[in-house]
Write a protein that holds these residues in place. Structure first.
Motif, PDB file in Angstrom:
ATOM      1  N   ASP A 169       4.308  36.613 -10.704  1.00 53.26           N
ATOM      2  CA  ASP A 169       3.734  35.861  -9.670  1.00 53.26           C
ATOM      3  C   ASP A 169       4.714  35.089  -8.905  1.00 53.26           C
ATOM      4  OD1 ASP A 169       1.029  36.315 -10.334  1.00 53.26           O
ATOM      5  OD2 ASP A 169       0.893  34.572 -11.813  1.00 53.26           O
ATOM      6  N   LEU A 199      -3.617  40.602 -16.547  1.00 48.05           N
ATOM      7  CA  LEU A 199      -2.328  39.904 -16.361  1.00 48.05           C
ATOM      8  C   LEU A 199      -2.227  38.540 -17.421  1.00 48.05           C
ATOM      9  CD1 LEU A 199      -2.262  40.368 -12.338  1.00 48.05           C
ATOM     10  CD2 LEU A 199      -0.998  41.755 -14.313  1.00 48.05           C
ATOM     11  N   ALA A 223      -2.278  36.243  -8.291  1.00 49.04           N
ATOM     12  CA  ALA A 223      -3.226  37.016  -7.667  1.00 49.04           C
ATOM     13  C   ALA A 223      -4.755  36.509  -7.695  1.00 49.04           C
ATOM     14  CB  ALA A 223      -3.141  38.711  -8.126  1.00 49.04           C
ATOM     15  N   ARG A 250       0.652  44.653 -10.280  1.00 50.26           N
ATOM     16  CA  ARG A 250       0.999  43.270  -9.745  1.00 50.26           C
ATOM     17  C   ARG A 250       2.171  43.105  -8.979  1.00 50.26           C
ATOM     18  NH1 ARG A 250       1.717  40.073  -7.037  1.00 50.26           N
ATOM     19  NH2 ARG A 250       1.412  37.892  -7.194  1.00 50.26           N
TER      20      ARG A 250
END
Length: 338
Positions: free
Chosen positions: A257, A325, A17, A51
């Motif tokens: 991710d 994160l 991100a 996320r």
């Protein structure tokens, strides 16, 4: 009605991100209808689960819609009310999202709750005495269910969930071992949060090294593990787990991710007759009153002293979230809006 600064999810991440996934806008606040409440947010919560919701993929919750306000917990004060249960000046916790104001249906169950700040600061209702604290409580009490003298381990040990987990586990007579990043966080875990030991994953950055560190910190093996990270940490815990160990799976931040998170020795789950259970705390609202009462008591008694990292202003939220994160926060990550 006031103008309302907001942060929207503008586009979905590809891999990691980035700040450009978000967009800061300003919108008018609609006039209140009967039964509605206008809340001015003082703090908004930043949490790792956000996320996962940024992705357009199968998960336990619906994806964050594009072009809409980022979802998230908030605490603040009622500014105006057309609902008999809420009065201007009431301090409340809710899910107002990344914006200065929210208009809330006062009749919707669980959407807005009045809180008492006599012994518990308002911001704590987004952390130790809020969703993260109840998350720690549920994983420990309902899944791990430890006996006094057992050894329990938690990853992301100094975050909002991990710090509450330590206080709750020590209150039950456990040996509590944390995994955190960096010497400062590990010192905070043992000196202030009450952990018996804390392992620095930045020093022990592979499976062999982490397994050795866990063996030293957990000489009697591991009876319970609260998983926030995944990856090689889970592999290392499985190598040190006792028979009938329990694993509460709360998060897998190492894979948010999109990286795969394969297990090297899944047969250990069978060999050790382990229980591995994932959970979503919002699906267990029936335990919240009991959990919040215990967590509030621990804060009032000084047995739970959570640390907060506070970013200033709504515009700082994306950078603060991306820092969270990567473990740049220390304790609960908040954004102060007022």
């Amino acid at each position: 009605m006031p103008n309302n600064p907001q942060i929207l999810l503008d586009n979905r991440p590809v891999g990691e991100a980035v700040v450009s996934n978000f967009k800061l806008v300003e919108a008018p606040t609609p006039a209140l209808q009967d039964g509605q409440v206008l809340v001015r947010h003082h703090y908004l919560s930043l949490d790792p689960y956000m996320r996962g919701r940024m992705n357009d993929s199968k998960s336990y919750a619906a994806s964050q819609p594009l072009g809409e306000v980022m979802l998230g917990g908030t605490v603040g004060v009622v500014e105006e009310s057309r609902h008999p249960k809420f009065q201007p000046g009431d301090q409340v916790v809710g899910m107002g999202g990344w914006q200065h104001y929210s208009v809330v249906d006062g009749n919707a169950p669980g959407m807005l709750r009045k809180v008492d700040t006599t012994h518990v600061p308002l911001s704590y209702y987004l952390g130790a005495v809020g969703m993260p604290g109840v998350t720690a409580w549920y994983g420990l009490v309902k899944i791990i269910n430890p006996k006094a003298g057992e050894t329990v381990v938690v990853s992301a040990a100094t975050g909002a969930v991990g710090s509450a987990f330590a206080a709750l586990a020590k209150a039950r007579g456990c040996r509590v071992v944390g995994i955190a990043g960096g010497p400062e966080k590990c010192a905070y875990a043992t000196n202030e949060l009450g952990f018996d030991a804390c392992i620095d994953y930045k020093v022990h950055s592979d499976l062999k090294s982490m397994s050795k560190a866990l063996k030293e910190a957990c000489p009697d093996g591991i009876d319970g593990y609260f998983e926030n990270v995944g990856g090689y940490l889970l592999d290392a815990v499985l190598l040190r787990a006792n028979a009938f160990a329990r694993v509460a799976v709360c998060g897998m931040i190492a894979g948010y991710d999109g990286q795969p998170l394969p297990l090297q020795n899944p047969a250990l789950i069978l060999i050790n007759r382990m229980k591995v259970e994932g959970f979503i705390v919002s699906e267990h609202m029936e335990v919240w009153p009991e959990a919040l009462a215990e967590l509030g008591g621990l804060v009032a008694q000084g047995k739970l002293r959570p640390r907060e990292t506070v970013a200033q202003g709504l515009a700082s939220a994306p950078e603060a979230f991306l820092g969270l994160l990567k473990g740049k926060n220390f304790g609960k990550q908040l954004v102060k809006l007022i």
